[in-house]
Write an enzyme that holds these catalytic residues in place. Structure first.
Site, mmCIF file in Angstrom:
data_model
loop_
_atom_site.group_PDB
_atom_site.id
_atom_site.type_symbol
_atom_site.label_atom_id
_atom_site.label_comp_id
_atom_site.label_asym_id
_atom_site.label_seq_id
_atom_site.Cartn_x
_atom_site.Cartn_y
_atom_site.Cartn_z
ATOM 1 N N HIS A 195 -14.443 29.853 46.653
ATOM 2 C CA HIS A 195 -15.069 28.893 45.628
ATOM 3 C C HIS A 195 -16.318 29.693 45.251
ATOM 4 O O HIS A 195 -16.915 29.528 44.152
ATOM 5 C CB HIS A 195 -15.010 27.766 46.001
ATOM 6 C CG HIS A 195 -13.893 27.005 46.001
ATOM 7 N ND1 HIS A 195 -13.009 26.819 47.095
ATOM 8 C CD2 HIS A 195 -13.220 26.336 44.791
ATOM 9 C CE1 HIS A 195 -11.894 26.465 46.594
ATOM 10 N NE2 HIS A 195 -12.039 26.006 45.253
ATOM 11 N N GLU A 437 -0.126 23.616 44.926
ATOM 12 C CA GLU A 437 -0.905 24.756 45.629
ATOM 13 C C GLU A 437 -0.291 24.892 47.108
ATOM 14 O O GLU A 437 -1.083 25.538 47.750
ATOM 15 C CB GLU A 437 -2.245 24.520 45.392
ATOM 16 C CG GLU A 437 -2.689 23.129 45.641
ATOM 17 C CD GLU A 437 -4.212 22.889 45.241
ATOM 18 O OE1 GLU A 437 -5.041 23.858 45.051
ATOM 19 O OE2 GLU A 437 -4.642 21.534 45.397
ATOM 20 N N ASP A 461 -5.151 28.667 45.949
ATOM 21 C CA ASP A 461 -4.448 27.938 47.398
ATOM 22 C C ASP A 461 -3.133 28.188 47.797
ATOM 23 O O ASP A 461 -2.633 28.514 49.000
ATOM 24 C CB ASP A 461 -4.790 26.522 47.516
ATOM 25 C CG ASP A 461 -6.037 26.057 47.762
ATOM 26 O OD1 ASP A 461 -6.647 26.593 48.712
ATOM 27 O OD2 ASP A 461 -6.698 25.351 47.073
ATOM 28 N N CYS A 508 -3.696 27.142 37.023
ATOM 29 C CA CYS A 508 -5.309 26.960 36.860
ATOM 30 C C CYS A 508 -5.798 27.708 37.884
ATOM 31 O O CYS A 508 -7.232 27.559 37.936
ATOM 32 C CB CYS A 508 -5.585 25.537 36.712
ATOM 33 S SG CYS A 508 -5.113 24.627 38.134
HETATM 34 C C1 PEP Z 1 -6.148 26.740 43.292
HETATM 35 O O1 PEP Z 1 -6.213 26.469 44.566
HETATM 36 O O2 PEP Z 1 -5.652 27.792 42.528
HETATM 37 C C2 PEP Z 1 -7.161 26.013 42.249
HETATM 38 C C3 PEP Z 1 -7.119 25.973 40.916
HETATM 39 O O3 PEP Z 1 -7.983 24.913 42.996
HETATM 40 P P1 PEP Z 1 -9.163 25.356 43.927
HETATM 41 O O4 PEP Z 1 -9.506 27.137 43.528
HETATM 42 O O5 PEP Z 1 -10.343 24.459 43.457
HETATM 43 O O6 PEP Z 1 -9.089 25.449 45.128
HETATM 44 MG MG MG Z 2 -6.969 24.713 45.037
#
Ligand code: PEP
Ligand code: MG
Length: 579
Positions: A195, A437, A461, A508
């Site tokens: 992140h 995910e 994920d 996403c």
């Molecule tokens: C993902 O896991 O691809 C996602 C969009 O959520 P995050 O990156 O916030 O875990």
């Molecule tokens: Mg995620």
């Protein structure tokens, strides 16, 4: 002396600026007077920290030797060991503790300031610059003494753009940079879809992570070139290299400016297929970039960022106001608000303690929300209230079980009942979707499609859990492969199953914003992408040149390939005609 360091490219582009090392340990040390009877214990605490750092330096020297690291590392570590053992540091701090009864941290900072002043007075510029090494050694001791989370500050450095250099940054640290003008950043730890890296990308600033030696070799005010495309950092570059990079930087800036002209072009393929390109945001202040990019909506609002850098969670009204602002600003375009996804690498200062062991597999996201129904209800009410002001969709993260969906839906129904009884307006038809995910979810899609209105594939994920590699760990980053056949299989399966059930599906995760994957995803049947606003026009450029019918046929063949080399070749070939 100029040298280059290699890490993981996180956000493309070039930054040229002065190093701003984040010495979190020195910023907020506790100051207190200790009772006379505890002086000895305090000195012991200090000695313990010195001993620990001595061990750490020994380990680094050994590891550097084993990895045949550049000789500068061993030389620097030896220098730090000498500083650590110099009586001007250790003995002097002990004396301050004994005579002034200051706590160890306070005494250490005082002595460091004293030594820094002495170094300032040295005429020889090389020797004078060694004061940075004293600060680094003190930082190490301080880190052991306090064990405190870091608290970064940043900005410009002597009128020049600052490049933040840190051992590690949490997403909570990184999101604070949104308030500062930072040219780039470099960390010793971290994977490309951690992140921290995601926030760097959302800032649109060049970044390189996993540069293990950065903490040892880069010093405050060093001139740095950060090449976020190749994952290279050049320290103290000579004039020729600097000139070359300045030129490349202006070319890249020009390319970006040209791409911005696509802002208002409809995102439609050559064969007339409309593709929705939406934005991922962390905070309402990201709306500026969403607007600039001409996004078709917000495909992912990571609400956990509202919960960072504060002792208490935001209340219902504060959350409502944040969601309402985004819903209202998007003027009827969809706004997908994701339920709090705390846990794994996303932690807060108060209210939630992630598990120490395997946090990515522990109490996280929807699991945590369901364990705290009162807190969950607060967020649900806030989102429902905001739904009155725009086209809000609610997205549930990290689902794997039918009962998690059922419990969430029951709580949503309860929040609705409460609001109805209070005569608070909300959108009765607000759509509810789930993130795919976790591989288990991608393999039992019927459960999701029967209960939910839409799906959103979180590839970050999904890759982490399919391949069993920690997305934040730079030592296994080479195994993080979005083109692994198993990953492609799960993504394709999800897109196709959703299409058969006539339910919308988006991606996403970071794959959606990678222009090298746009054609592959289009060929898999994807029509909704959500990414950092900074990527929207680069991806749109690919969409405008794509022929979906042609890509569908090519990708069907490609998905049957299991050999990684051949698969990569085919993906590269897909992009050959992309201009
Ligand atoms: C993902 O896991 O691809 C996602 C969009 O959520 P995050 O990156 O916030 O875990
Ligand atoms: Mg995620």
């Amino acid at each position: 002396m100029s040298f280059a360091l290699h890490g993981l490219a996180v956000c493309s582009g070039i930054a040229i600026g002065r190093a701003h090392r984040i010495s979190h340990a020195l910023l907020e040390v506790p100051h207190y007077v200790i009772p006379a009877k505890l002086v000895e214990a305090e000195i012991e605490r200090l000695d313990g920290a010195f001993a620990e750092v001595r061990r750490e330096l020994g380990n680094i020297r050994e590891a550097a030797g084993a990895a045949a690291a550049p000789p500068e590392i061993a030389a620097l570590v030896s220098l730090h060991a000498i500083i650590l053992d110099d009586p001007l540091l250790g003995q002097a701090v002990r004396t301050v503790i004994a005579q002034k009864r200051c706590n160890a941290e306070w005494a250490l900072v005082q002595q460091m300031e004293e030594l820094k002043e002495q170094f300032e007075r040295i005429e020889d510029s090389y020797l004078r610059s060694r004061k940075a090494d004293i600060v680094q050694v003190v930082e190490r001791v301080m880190k052991v003494l306090t064990g405190l989370p870091r608290r970064p500050v940043a900005g410009r450095r002597h009128g020049q753009p600052a490049v933040v250099v840190a051992h590690d940054l949490s997403p909570a640290d990184t999101v604070q940079f949104k308030q500062h003008q930072i040219a780039g950043f470099v960390t010793a730890l971290g994977g490309a879809t951690s992140h921290t890296a995601i926030v760097a990308r959302s800032l649109g600033i060049p970044a390189v992570v996993g540069l293990r030696e950065a903490g040892q070799l880069v010093r405050d005010d060093d001139l740095l070139i950060v090449d976020g495309t190749r994952g290279v950092v050049i320290v103290d570059p000579d004039e020729r290299v600097l000139e070359e990079y300045r030129l490349r930087k202006s070319e890249l800036d020009l390319d970006r400016a040209r791409l911005r002209m696509l802002r208002s072009a409809p995102s439609t393929t050559l064969d007339g297929q409309a593709i929705s390109l939406q934005a991922n945001i962390e905070l309402p202040r990201d709306l500026v970039q969403v607007r600039e990019a001409g996004a078709d909506g917000v495909g992912l609002f990571r609400t956990e960022f509202l919960f960072f850098n504060r002792k208490e969670f935001p209340g219902e009204d504060e959350q409502f106001e944040a969601y309402r602002r985004v819903a209202h600003a998007l003027k009827g375009k969809p706004v997908t608000i994701r339920i709090l996804d705390l846990g794994a690498d996303k932690t807060t200062e108060g209210g939630f303690e992630p598990p120490k062991m395997n946090p990515a597999l522990g109490l996280r996201a929807i699991r945590y929300c369901l364990s705290e129904p009162q807190m969950f209800l607060v967020q649900l009410r806030a989102i429902l209230r905001a739904s009155h002001y725009g086209r809000v969709r609610l997205l549930i993260p990290m689902l794997a079980h039918a009962h998690e969906i059922d419990q969430s839906l029951a709580l949503i129904a309860r929040a609705k009942e409460q609001l109805r009884a209070e005569k608070v307006p909300f959108d009765e038809g607000m759509e509810i979707g789930g993130m795919i995910e976790i591989p288990a979810a991608a393999l039992s899609l019927g459960v999701f499609l029967r209960r939910l209105d839409f799906l959103s594939i979180g590839t970050n994920d999904l890759i982490q859990y399919t391949l069993a590699i920690d997305r934040t760990d730079e030592t296994v980053a080479y195994l993080y492969d979005c083109l692994h056949p198993s990953v492609l299989y799960l993504i394709h399966r999800t897109i196709q199953s959703a299409a058969r059930a006539a339910k919308p599906v988006a991606v996403c995760g970071e794959m959606a914003g990678d222009p090298l994957l746009t054609r592959l995803l289009l060929g898999m049947g994807l029509r909704e992408f959500s990414m950092h606003p900074s990527q929207i026009n680069v991806v749109k450029q690919q969409v405008l040149l794509a022929n979906v019918a042609e890509l569908t046929a090519k990708v069907a063949g490609l998905l049957r390939i299991e050999e990684p080399e051949r698969l990569r070749e085919h993906v590269a070939r897909l992009n050959e005609h992309a201009g």
